[in-house]
Write a protein that holds these residues in place. Structure first.
Motif, PDB file in Angstrom:
ATOM      1  N   GLN A 167       0.823  -1.208   0.000  1.00 14.77           N
ATOM      2  CA  GLN A 167       0.000   0.000   0.000  1.00 14.77           C
ATOM      3  C   GLN A 167       0.858   1.260   0.000  1.00 14.77           C
ATOM      4  OE1 GLN A 167      -3.473   0.244  -0.275  1.00 14.77           O
ATOM      5  NE2 GLN A 167      -2.740   2.288  -0.784  1.00 14.77           N
ATOM      6  N   VAL A 168       1.906   1.267   0.796  1.00 16.47           N
ATOM      7  CA  VAL A 168       2.795   2.436   0.834  1.00 16.47           C
ATOM      8  C   VAL A 168       3.464   2.625  -0.523  1.00 16.47           C
ATOM      9  CG1 VAL A 168       4.892   3.398   1.868  1.00 16.47           C
ATOM     10  CG2 VAL A 168       3.152   2.354   3.329  1.00 16.47           C
ATOM     11  N   ARG A 169       3.923   1.529  -1.129  1.00 16.79           N
ATOM     12  CA  ARG A 169       4.555   1.640  -2.448  1.00 16.79           C
ATOM     13  C   ARG A 169       3.568   2.179  -3.481  1.00 16.79           C
ATOM     14  NH1 ARG A 169       5.944  -1.542  -7.201  1.00 16.79           N
ATOM     15  NH2 ARG A 169       8.014  -0.933  -7.859  1.00 16.79           N
ATOM     16  N   ASP A 170       2.353   1.703  -3.433  1.00 19.45           N
ATOM     17  CA  ASP A 170       1.323   2.193  -4.342  1.00 19.45           C
ATOM     18  C   ASP A 170       1.088   3.694  -4.133  1.00 19.45           C
ATOM     19  OD1 ASP A 170      -0.752   1.642  -6.369  1.00 19.45           O
ATOM     20  OD2 ASP A 170      -2.121   2.195  -4.743  1.00 19.45           O
ATOM     21  N   ASP A 171       1.082   4.123  -2.887  1.00 16.46           N
ATOM     22  CA  ASP A 171       0.913   5.552  -2.590  1.00 16.46           C
ATOM     23  C   ASP A 171       2.078   6.375  -3.135  1.00 16.46           C
ATOM     24  OD1 ASP A 171      -1.444   4.921  -1.291  1.00 16.46           O
ATOM     25  OD2 ASP A 171      -0.678   5.322   0.723  1.00 16.46           O
ATOM     26  N   ILE A 172       3.294   5.862  -3.000  1.00 13.49           N
ATOM     27  CA  ILE A 172       4.474   6.566  -3.513  1.00 13.49           C
ATOM     28  C   ILE A 172       4.365   6.718  -5.028  1.00 13.49           C
ATOM     29  CG2 ILE A 172       6.966   6.380  -3.899  1.00 13.49           C
ATOM     30  CD1 ILE A 172       7.091   4.934  -1.135  1.00 13.49           C
ATOM     31  N   LEU A 173       4.046   5.624  -5.708  1.00 15.01           N
ATOM     32  CA  LEU A 173       3.928   5.665  -7.170  1.00 15.01           C
ATOM     33  C   LEU A 173       2.794   6.578  -7.615  1.00 15.01           C
ATOM     34  CD1 LEU A 173       4.510   1.892  -7.972  1.00 15.01           C
ATOM     35  CD2 LEU A 173       6.131   3.785  -8.262  1.00 15.01           C
ATOM     36  N   ASP A 174       1.676   6.532  -6.906  1.00 12.87           N
ATOM     37  CA  ASP A 174       0.529   7.369  -7.260  1.00 12.87           C
ATOM     38  C   ASP A 174       0.863   8.849  -7.089  1.00 12.87           C
ATOM     39  OD1 ASP A 174      -2.307   7.746  -7.966  1.00 12.87           O
ATOM     40  OD2 ASP A 174      -2.496   8.435  -5.881  1.00 12.87           O
ATOM     41  N   ALA A 175       1.491   9.195  -5.982  1.00 20.61           N
ATOM     42  CA  ALA A 175       1.842  10.596  -5.741  1.00 20.61           C
ATOM     43  C   ALA A 175       2.827  11.096  -6.793  1.00 20.61           C
ATOM     44  CB  ALA A 175       2.430  10.758  -4.338  1.00 20.61           C
ATOM     45  N   ALA A 176       3.793  10.270  -7.163  1.00 18.57           N
ATOM     46  CA  ALA A 176       4.773  10.677  -8.174  1.00 18.57           C
ATOM     47  C   ALA A 176       4.108  10.864  -9.536  1.00 18.57           C
ATOM     48  CB  ALA A 176       5.883   9.637  -8.272  1.00 18.57           C
ATOM     49  N   GLU A 177       3.232   9.948  -9.899  1.00 16.85           N
ATOM     50  CA  GLU A 177       2.550  10.031 -11.193  1.00 16.85           C
ATOM     51  C   GLU A 177       1.653  11.271 -11.265  1.00 16.85           C
ATOM     52  OE1 GLU A 177       1.754   9.082 -15.025  1.00 16.85           O
ATOM     53  OE2 GLU A 177       3.184   8.073 -13.734  1.00 16.85           O
ATOM     54  N   ARG A 178       0.919  11.518 -10.214  1.00 20.58           N
ATOM     55  CA  ARG A 178       0.030  12.684 -10.204  1.00 20.58           C
ATOM     56  C   ARG A 178       0.826  13.985 -10.202  1.00 20.58           C
ATOM     57  NH1 ARG A 178      -5.379  11.953  -9.307  1.00 20.58           N
ATOM     58  NH2 ARG A 178      -6.000   9.812  -8.898  1.00 20.58           N
ATOM     59  N   SER A 179       1.971  13.969  -9.537  1.00 20.30           N
ATOM     60  CA  SER A 179       2.824  15.155  -9.517  1.00 20.30           C
ATOM     61  C   SER A 179       3.359  15.461 -10.912  1.00 20.30           C
ATOM     62  CB  SER A 179       3.969  14.940  -8.536  1.00 20.30           C
ATOM     63  OG  SER A 179       4.832  16.042  -8.541  1.00 20.30           O
ATOM     64  N   LYS A 180       3.771  14.402 -11.650  1.00 19.50           N
ATOM     65  CA  LYS A 180       4.269  14.600 -13.016  1.00 19.50           C
ATOM     66  C   LYS A 180       3.190  15.192 -13.910  1.00 19.50           C
ATOM     67  CE  LYS A 180       5.883  10.518 -14.079  1.00 19.50           C
ATOM     68  NZ  LYS A 180       6.539   9.384 -14.743  1.00 19.50           N
ATOM     69  N   LYS A 181       1.966  14.785 -13.707  1.00 17.24           N
ATOM     70  CA  LYS A 181       0.857  15.253 -14.537  1.00 17.24           C
ATOM     71  C   LYS A 181       0.298  16.586 -14.054  1.00 17.24           C
ATOM     72  CE  LYS A 181      -0.733  10.684 -15.914  1.00 17.24           C
ATOM     73  NZ  LYS A 181      -1.851   9.727 -15.865  1.00 17.24           N
ATOM     74  N   GLY A 182       0.751  17.028 -12.886  1.00 16.49           N
ATOM     75  CA  GLY A 182       0.215  18.253 -12.322  1.00 16.49           C
ATOM     76  C   GLY A 182      -1.199  18.090 -11.812  1.00 16.49           C
ATOM     77  N   ALA A 183      -1.595  16.850 -11.576  1.00 15.70           N
ATOM     78  CA  ALA A 183      -2.956  16.555 -11.118  1.00 15.70           C
ATOM     79  C   ALA A 183      -2.999  16.546  -9.597  1.00 15.70           C
ATOM     80  CB  ALA A 183      -3.403  15.200 -11.654  1.00 15.70           C
ATOM     81  N   PRO A 184      -4.104  17.001  -9.038  1.00 12.93           N
ATOM     82  CA  PRO A 184      -4.231  16.938  -7.582  1.00 12.93           C
ATOM     83  C   PRO A 184      -4.323  15.484  -7.119  1.00 12.93           C
ATOM     84  CG  PRO A 184      -6.301  17.632  -8.560  1.00 12.93           C
ATOM     85  CD  PRO A 184      -5.294  17.546  -9.678  1.00 12.93           C
ATOM     86  N   SER A 185      -3.832  15.252  -5.948  1.00 13.44           N
ATOM     87  CA  SER A 185      -3.850  13.913  -5.379  1.00 13.44           C
ATOM     88  C   SER A 185      -4.541  13.954  -4.036  1.00 13.44           C
ATOM     89  CB  SER A 185      -2.411  13.417  -5.203  1.00 13.44           C
ATOM     90  OG  SER A 185      -2.390  12.175  -4.559  1.00 13.44           O
ATOM     91  N   GLY A 186      -5.329  12.944  -3.765  1.00 17.08           N
ATOM     92  CA  GLY A 186      -5.962  12.849  -2.460  1.00 17.08           C
ATOM     93  C   GLY A 186      -4.934  12.471  -1.409  1.00 17.08           C
ATOM     94  N   PRO A 187      -5.352  12.465  -0.170  1.00 13.70           N
ATOM     95  CA  PRO A 187      -4.392  12.113   0.883  1.00 13.70           C
ATOM     96  C   PRO A 187      -3.980  10.646   0.778  1.00 13.70           C
ATOM     97  CG  PRO A 187      -6.594  12.348   1.789  1.00 13.70           C
ATOM     98  CD  PRO A 187      -6.663  12.758   0.351  1.00 13.70           C
ATOM     99  N   ASN A 188      -2.708  10.430   0.840  1.00 14.02           N
ATOM    100  CA  ASN A 188      -2.170   9.080   0.933  1.00 14.02           C
ATOM    101  C   ASN A 188      -0.877   9.189   1.733  1.00 14.02           C
ATOM    102  OD1 ASN A 188       0.077   9.561  -0.820  1.00 14.02           O
ATOM    103  ND2 ASN A 188      -1.124   8.998  -2.602  1.00 14.02           N
ATOM    104  N   TYR A 189      -0.234   8.061   1.986  1.00 13.94           N
ATOM    105  CA  TYR A 189       0.937   8.056   2.860  1.00 13.94           C
ATOM    106  C   TYR A 189       2.032   8.989   2.354  1.00 13.94           C
ATOM    107  CZ  TYR A 189       3.656   6.139   6.661  1.00 13.94           C
ATOM    108  OH  TYR A 189       4.349   6.007   7.830  1.00 13.94           O
ATOM    109  N   ALA A 190       2.305   8.941   1.083  1.00 12.68           N
ATOM    110  CA  ALA A 190       3.378   9.762   0.523  1.00 12.68           C
ATOM    111  C   ALA A 190       3.041  11.245   0.571  1.00 12.68           C
ATOM    112  CB  ALA A 190       3.684   9.327  -0.911  1.00 12.68           C
ATOM    113  N   ARG A 191       1.802  11.579   0.326  1.00 10.14           N
ATOM    114  CA  ARG A 191       1.406  12.994   0.345  1.00 10.14           C
ATOM    115  C   ARG A 191       1.364  13.542   1.767  1.00 10.14           C
ATOM    116  NH1 ARG A 191       0.240  16.648  -3.396  1.00 10.14           N
ATOM    117  NH2 ARG A 191      -1.648  17.153  -2.291  1.00 10.14           N
ATOM    118  N   VAL A 192       0.930  12.755   2.706  1.00  8.48           N
ATOM    119  CA  VAL A 192       0.795  13.222   4.084  1.00  8.48           C
ATOM    120  C   VAL A 192       2.156  13.309   4.782  1.00  8.48           C
ATOM    121  CG1 VAL A 192      -0.180  12.672   6.354  1.00  8.48           C
ATOM    122  CG2 VAL A 192      -1.589  12.416   4.297  1.00  8.48           C
TER     123      VAL A 192
END
Length: 102
Positions: A37-62
């Motif tokens: 789950q943490v790895r998925d959060d890290i990958l999701d936050a990185a992908e959304r950051s590259k796209k400039g898309a907002p991301s909901g709260p997850n481990y990496a963002r928090v």
């Protein structure tokens, strides 16, 4: 987490694991599920950051990517230690855990 834990427990039960082995595999599954789950959060936050898309709260963002990576390593390490304590060799489970760190 529960799906991974159930999967590794089922394999251990079908393989005739001892009580100590079953406990070890259960702890491994719980930790691996959290690591996944943490790895998925890290990958999701990185992908959304590259796209400039907002991301909901997850481990990496928090907690930040660095702390998330630390937790990922900790969960994997704790899971592997559980296998060691239970005397469970399980090379495929160990390889799976290692892949989460790549």
């Amino acid at each position: 987490m529960a799906l991974i834990t159930a999967s590794v427990r089922a394999g251990a039960l079908l393989g005739g694991a001892s009580l100590a082995g079953l406990k070890a595999v259960t702890a491994f599954g719980e930790n691996l599920g959290l690591a996944f789950q943490v790895r998925d959060d890290i990958l999701d936050a990185a992908e959304r950051s590259k796209k400039g898309a907002p991301s909901g709260p997850n481990y990496a963002r928090v907690f930040g990517a660095g702390k998330a990576r630390d937790r990922l390593r900790s969960f994997v390490g704790t899971g592997l230690e559980a296998l060691d304590r239970g005397g469970v060799k399980a090379p495929l489970l160990r390889r799976l855990a290692g892949r989460l760190l790549q």
